[in-house]
Design a protein around this motif. Structure first.
Motif, PDB file in Angstrom:
ATOM      1  N   PRO A   1       0.805  -1.227   0.000  1.00  0.00           N
ATOM      2  CA  PRO A   1       0.000   0.000   0.000  1.00  0.00           C
ATOM      3  C   PRO A   1       0.841   1.282   0.000  1.00  0.00           C
ATOM      4  O   PRO A   1       0.498   2.258  -0.659  1.00  0.00           O
ATOM      5  N   LYS A   2       1.976   1.246   0.724  1.00  0.00           N
ATOM      6  CA  LYS A   2       2.805   2.458   0.815  1.00  0.00           C
ATOM      7  C   LYS A   2       3.340   2.850  -0.567  1.00  0.00           C
ATOM      8  O   LYS A   2       3.340   4.030  -0.947  1.00  0.00           O
ATOM      9  N   LEU A   3       3.784   1.831  -1.307  1.00  0.00           N
ATOM     10  CA  LEU A   3       4.321   2.090  -2.644  1.00  0.00           C
ATOM     11  C   LEU A   3       3.208   2.445  -3.632  1.00  0.00           C
ATOM     12  O   LEU A   3       3.385   3.298  -4.505  1.00  0.00           O
ATOM     13  N   ALA A   4       2.060   1.793  -3.450  1.00  0.00           N
ATOM     14  CA  ALA A   4       0.903   2.116  -4.308  1.00  0.00           C
ATOM     15  C   ALA A   4       0.519   3.586  -4.100  1.00  0.00           C
ATOM     16  O   ALA A   4       0.197   4.307  -5.060  1.00  0.00           O
ATOM     17  N   ALA A   5       0.590   4.034  -2.835  1.00  0.00           N
ATOM     18  CA  ALA A   5       0.211   5.413  -2.510  1.00  0.00           C
ATOM     19  C   ALA A   5       1.199   6.412  -3.106  1.00  0.00           C
ATOM     20  O   ALA A   5       0.811   7.372  -3.793  1.00  0.00           O
ATOM     21  N   SER A   6       2.495   6.181  -2.877  1.00  0.00           N
ATOM     22  CA  SER A   6       3.483   7.179  -3.330  1.00  0.00           C
ATOM     23  C   SER A   6       3.599   7.195  -4.852  1.00  0.00           C
ATOM     24  O   SER A   6       3.630   8.266  -5.469  1.00  0.00           O
ATOM     25  N   THR A   7       3.614   6.009  -5.478  1.00  0.00           N
ATOM     26  CA  THR A   7       3.755   5.997  -6.937  1.00  0.00           C
ATOM     27  C   THR A   7       2.494   6.558  -7.599  1.00  0.00           C
ATOM     28  O   THR A   7       2.573   7.211  -8.638  1.00  0.00           O
ATOM     29  N   GLY A   8       1.340   6.309  -6.970  1.00  0.00           N
ATOM     30  CA  GLY A   8       0.094   6.886  -7.495  1.00  0.00           C
ATOM     31  C   GLY A   8       0.131   8.403  -7.457  1.00  0.00           C
ATOM     32  O   GLY A   8      -0.341   9.080  -8.384  1.00  0.00           O
ATOM     33  N   MET A   9       0.719   8.944  -6.386  1.00  0.00           N
ATOM     34  CA  MET A   9       0.854  10.408  -6.298  1.00  0.00           C
ATOM     35  C   MET A   9       1.833  10.928  -7.355  1.00  0.00           C
ATOM     36  O   MET A   9       1.667  12.034  -7.869  1.00  0.00           O
ATOM     37  N   ASP A  10       2.829  10.122  -7.673  1.00  0.00           N
ATOM     38  CA  ASP A  10       3.770  10.520  -8.738  1.00  0.00           C
ATOM     39  C   ASP A  10       3.008  10.628 -10.062  1.00  0.00           C
ATOM     40  O   ASP A  10       3.162  11.615 -10.801  1.00  0.00           O
ATOM     41  N   ALA A  11       2.154   9.625 -10.318  1.00  0.00           N
ATOM     42  CA  ALA A  11       1.371   9.650 -11.568  1.00  0.00           C
ATOM     43  C   ALA A  11       0.446  10.872 -11.592  1.00  0.00           C
ATOM     44  O   ALA A  11       0.335  11.558 -12.627  1.00  0.00           O
ATOM     45  N   LEU A  12      -0.187  11.157 -10.454  1.00  0.00           N
ATOM     46  CA  LEU A  12      -1.081  12.326 -10.392  1.00  0.00           C
ATOM     47  C   LEU A  12      -0.286  13.610 -10.675  1.00  0.00           C
ATOM     48  O   LEU A  12      -0.737  14.498 -11.413  1.00  0.00           O
ATOM     49  N   THR A  13       0.912  13.676 -10.107  1.00  0.00           N
ATOM     50  CA  THR A  13       1.752  14.862 -10.311  1.00  0.00           C
ATOM     51  C   THR A  13       2.157  15.009 -11.781  1.00  0.00           C
ATOM     52  O   THR A  13       2.160  16.114 -12.319  1.00  0.00           O
ATOM     53  N   HIS A  14       2.468  13.883 -12.416  1.00  0.00           N
ATOM     54  CA  HIS A  14       2.807  13.948 -13.852  1.00  0.00           C
ATOM     55  C   HIS A  14       1.648  14.579 -14.626  1.00  0.00           C
ATOM     56  O   HIS A  14       1.853  15.436 -15.486  1.00  0.00           O
ATOM     57  N   ALA A  15       0.438  14.117 -14.309  1.00  0.00           N
ATOM     58  CA  ALA A  15      -0.725  14.598 -15.062  1.00  0.00           C
ATOM     59  C   ALA A  15      -0.982  16.084 -14.775  1.00  0.00           C
ATOM     60  O   ALA A  15      -1.243  16.868 -15.688  1.00  0.00           O
ATOM     61  N   ILE A  16      -0.889  16.472 -13.500  1.00  0.00           N
ATOM     62  CA  ILE A  16      -1.160  17.881 -13.146  1.00  0.00           C
ATOM     63  C   ILE A  16      -0.096  18.798 -13.761  1.00  0.00           C
ATOM     64  O   ILE A  16      -0.413  19.840 -14.345  1.00  0.00           O
ATOM     65  N   GLU A  17       1.166  18.383 -13.638  1.00  0.00           N
ATOM     66  CA  GLU A  17       2.223  19.241 -14.198  1.00  0.00           C
ATOM     67  C   GLU A  17       2.139  19.276 -15.728  1.00  0.00           C
ATOM     68  O   GLU A  17       2.368  20.317 -16.345  1.00  0.00           O
ATOM     69  N   ALA A  18       1.786  18.135 -16.342  1.00  0.00           N
ATOM     70  CA  ALA A  18       1.656  18.114 -17.804  1.00  0.00           C
ATOM     71  C   ALA A  18       0.561  19.085 -18.245  1.00  0.00           C
ATOM     72  O   ALA A  18       0.678  19.748 -19.277  1.00  0.00           O
ATOM     73  N   TYR A  19      -0.491  19.168 -17.444  1.00  0.00           N
ATOM     74  CA  TYR A  19      -1.631  20.018 -17.811  1.00  0.00           C
ATOM     75  C   TYR A  19      -1.351  21.511 -17.578  1.00  0.00           C
ATOM     76  O   TYR A  19      -2.014  22.363 -18.153  1.00  0.00           O
ATOM     77  N   THR A  20      -0.371  21.803 -16.751  1.00  0.00           N
ATOM     78  CA  THR A  20      -0.127  23.205 -16.402  1.00  0.00           C
ATOM     79  C   THR A  20       1.190  23.763 -16.940  1.00  0.00           C
ATOM     80  O   THR A  20       1.427  24.966 -16.867  1.00  0.00           O
ATOM     81  N   CYS A  21       2.053  22.877 -17.455  1.00  0.00           N
ATOM     82  CA  CYS A  21       3.365  23.350 -17.921  1.00  0.00           C
ATOM     83  C   CYS A  21       3.270  24.144 -19.215  1.00  0.00           C
ATOM     84  O   CYS A  21       2.292  24.072 -19.934  1.00  0.00           O
ATOM     85  N   LEU A  22       4.321  24.864 -19.514  1.00  0.00           N
ATOM     86  CA  LEU A  22       4.331  25.725 -20.705  1.00  0.00           C
ATOM     87  C   LEU A  22       4.285  24.946 -22.016  1.00  0.00           C
ATOM     88  O   LEU A  22       3.906  25.488 -23.037  1.00  0.00           O
ATOM     89  N   GLN A  23       4.674  23.653 -21.959  1.00  0.00           N
ATOM     90  CA  GLN A  23       4.708  22.888 -23.214  1.00  0.00           C
ATOM     91  C   GLN A  23       3.397  22.134 -23.448  1.00  0.00           C
ATOM     92  O   GLN A  23       3.310  21.278 -24.319  1.00  0.00           O
ATOM     93  N   LYS A  24       2.357  22.427 -22.671  1.00  0.00           N
ATOM     94  CA  LYS A  24       1.094  21.680 -22.800  1.00  0.00           C
ATOM     95  C   LYS A  24       0.497  21.872 -24.195  1.00  0.00           C
ATOM     96  O   LYS A  24       0.717  22.905 -24.836  1.00  0.00           O
ATOM     97  N   ASN A  25      -0.253  20.891 -24.633  1.00  0.00           N
ATOM     98  CA  ASN A  25      -0.900  20.966 -25.942  1.00  0.00           C
ATOM     99  C   ASN A  25      -2.196  20.153 -25.881  1.00  0.00           C
ATOM    100  O   ASN A  25      -2.408  19.413 -24.917  1.00  0.00           O
ATOM    101  N   PRO A  26      -3.069  20.261 -26.873  1.00  0.00           N
ATOM    102  CA  PRO A  26      -4.383  19.602 -26.752  1.00  0.00           C
ATOM    103  C   PRO A  26      -4.291  18.086 -26.559  1.00  0.00           C
ATOM    104  O   PRO A  26      -5.100  17.507 -25.834  1.00  0.00           O
ATOM    105  N   LEU A  27      -3.289  17.461 -27.168  1.00  0.00           N
ATOM    106  CA  LEU A  27      -3.194  16.003 -27.033  1.00  0.00           C
ATOM    107  C   LEU A  27      -2.688  15.604 -25.649  1.00  0.00           C
ATOM    108  O   LEU A  27      -3.204  14.674 -25.028  1.00  0.00           O
ATOM    109  N   SER A  28      -1.685  16.342 -25.160  1.00  0.00           N
ATOM    110  CA  SER A  28      -1.194  16.011 -23.817  1.00  0.00           C
ATOM    111  C   SER A  28      -2.286  16.302 -22.784  1.00  0.00           C
ATOM    112  O   SER A  28      -2.426  15.594 -21.791  1.00  0.00           O
ATOM    113  N   ASP A  29      -3.088  17.347 -23.029  1.00  0.00           N
ATOM    114  CA  ASP A  29      -4.207  17.658 -22.120  1.00  0.00           C
ATOM    115  C   ASP A  29      -5.197  16.496 -22.052  1.00  0.00           C
ATOM    116  O   ASP A  29      -5.701  16.153 -20.979  1.00  0.00           O
TER     117      ASP A  29
END
Ligand code: FE2
Lengths: 389, 166
Positions: free
Chosen positions: A186-214
């Motif tokens: 569970p500990k690893l599921a929790a931390s790695t899941g947060m990593d995935a969430l962070t990838h998605a949030i940062e991808a959506y807000t970074c300067l290189q975002k585009n409609p497909l990455s969104d």
């Protein structure tokens, strides 16, 4: 809004669901491979793969277990020498982000017949080399490395984490089999899941975002919002597979729009204090979102819908949606802390106060900082780090 | 044909602009504290190159915390190369920021990305001296402070011969 110019690539073939591992042999043969090198940290998954080789003219040329964390340069150089000596022609990586990043280092060296992976560091600077079929099997649902152009490799001699960015690093096949994340604690599921969430949030807000990455980022956020609490509290095969898919989609998103300040600081924490990447990211995410809020508020507000669903989105007044998205993320962190013992402070991740200035100085030179929508100075990063202690 | 003519004009102008940027960076490494601070993070002898798709490649080496021009034979520790002059030209002209070139995948980087980030900040400082603020507000996401004398910078840029920076 469509950017003035953008690039997007996702060449990976995805095998998702039951008995996907058993189809690796077919994918290798289809790409002309006969002697794959298998890199793994899993307990026994490689046996499922190798037993499916039988009678098909396929045999592992090399099996390397116990790959160290953070993909160190020395390990990669050693495995590359063995790869060559054993006549290997392809790569199967079964493990978390570190194993797949190690395999990417190996891929670069094998494809370019290089003797030192450091000679190939940079962004989009390597040309396509020799054809080395590359199959990635993630055993955590977080790094998304099975579908990204990035590898983070540890230069231990200089205490640095080096970024390698090249479209040639995107694996040919990603295998998401329910068997691979079944034993994830569970500990690893929790931390790695947060990593995935962070990838998605940062991808959506970074300067290189585009409609497909969104599109990939929002789809990933929706799956994570629903399934991350489940895989930590009472995991089902469906929830695990949903998280594996979410992690891959978040990977595709950030592979094409990059990450931002959370990753810049987390890479520095990893380089200097050897903090596990997913833990650092989980602790830093909401602090960095608070820092970005005045510039990224509108984008955070949009993410409340996929993350928390239509009811919460509709019941939150528009001006409060951005802050609500942050508080909903904090609430998820609390659940993961209670159920999965996820750390909530950097001090719980082995980081001491005297290391903070070095971390801030390294973070300011991380490539991800260039793509964060809000400019961050060394002082800003120090402030974030102090709040996160 | 018209396209060819435009490309040739860009090529000739780009070459001149690149040499101005090269001289500016050398001059600022003697006068601007921000540039000097950034250079402190590079090992002595470190060589950058910037290939903007014009025939000359800008090559600079860090010597005793200053930038000096270096020869074509020096192997670059950090090589930033534009994929085509059409991507490089607006950056050389000042109508686009160097960050936007990175964001739009207009450049490739060979070498440590941490050094590339510092190099981008150095270029941005040079832009702050070379371009009017109203242009920078439109084009640049980050406008650095000038931490040196504008007069000293222009004096070096205009009056010092290129040999002074070798
Ligand atoms: Fe990450």
């Amino acid at each position: 809004m469509i950017p003035e110019y953008y690039e997007f690539q996702n060449k990976t073939k995805i095998l998702s669901g039951k008995n996907a591992l058993e189809n690796i042999a077919f994918e290798l043969l289809a790409r002309g491979a006969k002697a794959p090198a298998i890199l793994t940290n899993s307990r026994g998954l490689e046996n499922i793969v190798t037993s499916s080789f039988e009678g098909k003219g396929l045999a592992a040329g090399l099996i390397r277990k116990n790959i160290p964390a953070d993909a160190p340069v020395k390990t990669i150089n050693q495995i590359a020498a063995d790869f060559k000596n054993n006549g290997c022609d392809s790569i199967v990586a079964i493990g978390g982000g570190s194993v797949i990043d190690t395999a990417k280092g190996l891929y670069l060296m094998a494809a370019h017949e290089s003797d030192d992976v450091l000679k190939l560091s940079g962004s989009e600077c390597v040309k396509a080399g020799k054809n080395i079929p590359f199959i990635a099997v993630p055993t955590t649902s977080g790094a998304g490395s099975e579908a990204t152009l990035a590898a983070v490799i540890a230069d231990e001699e200089n205490g640095k984490k080096l970024a390698f960015l090249s479209y040639s690093l995107v694996p040919d096949v990603a295998v998401l089999d329910v068997k691979t994340t079944k034993s994830l604690p569970p500990k690893l599921a929790a931390s790695t899941g947060m990593d995935a969430l962070t990838h998605a949030i940062e991808a959506y807000t970074c300067l290189q975002k585009n409609p497909l990455s969104d599109a990939y980022a929002t789809a990933a956020i929706s799956l994570i919002g629903e399934n991350l609490p489940l895989v930590v509290q009472n995991p089902t095969d469906d929830a695990r597979l949903a998280m594996a898919n979410a992690s891959l989609m978040a990977g595709v998103a950030f592979s094409n729009s990059m990450v931002g300040i959370v990753h810049a600081v987390a890479h520095a924490c990893g380089g200097i204090c050897k903090t596990p990447h997913a833990n650092a990211v989980a602790v830093l995410l909401t602090r960095c979102m608070e820092f970005n809020l005045d510039v990224c508020g509108e984008l955070y507000a949009e993410l409340l819908l996929p993350f928390s669903g239509p009811e919460i989105y509709a019941s939150t007044p528009a001006p409060k949606r951005a802050v609500r998205f942050i508080t909903e993320t904090q609430a998820l962190l609390q659940v993961l802390h209670r159920r999965g013992r996820l750390p909530l402070k950097l001090s719980e991740c082995g980081i001491t106060a005297e290391k903070l200035p070095r971390i801030a100085a390294a973070a300011i030179n991380d490539g991800a900082i260039l793509l964060n929508r809000k400019e961050a100075t060394e002082e800003d990063i120090m402030e974030i780090l102090i709040k996160a202690m | 044909m018209r396209q060819d003519k435009f490309r040739r004009i860009k090529y000739i102008t780009g070459k001149k602009l690149l040499s101005i940027i090269q001289k500016s960076l050398c001059a600022l490494s003697r006068t601007d504290k921000g540039v000097i601070l950034e250079l402190g993070g590079f090992p002595d002898g470190f060589t950058f190159s910037l290939d903007a798709g014009v025939s000359d490649v800008m090559r600079l080496t860090v010597r005793e915390n200053r930038l000096v021009t270096s020869g074509a034979d020096d192997c670059a520790d950090l090589a930033v190369a534009f994929k085509d002059i059409t991507g490089a030209f607006p950056v050389l002209l000042g109508t686009k920021s160097i960050e936007s070139a990175f964001i739009e995948h207009r450049v490739t980087v060979s070498g440590g990305i941490d050094y590339a980030v510092s190099f981008v900040r150095i270029i941005n400082i040079a832009r702050a001296y070379l371009l009017p603020k109203r242009v920078l507000i439109k084009t640049d996401m980050r406008i650095p402070d000038k931490k040196g004398s504008v007069f000293a910078f222009y004096k070096n840029l205009i009056f010092l011969k290129e040999e002074a920076f070798r």
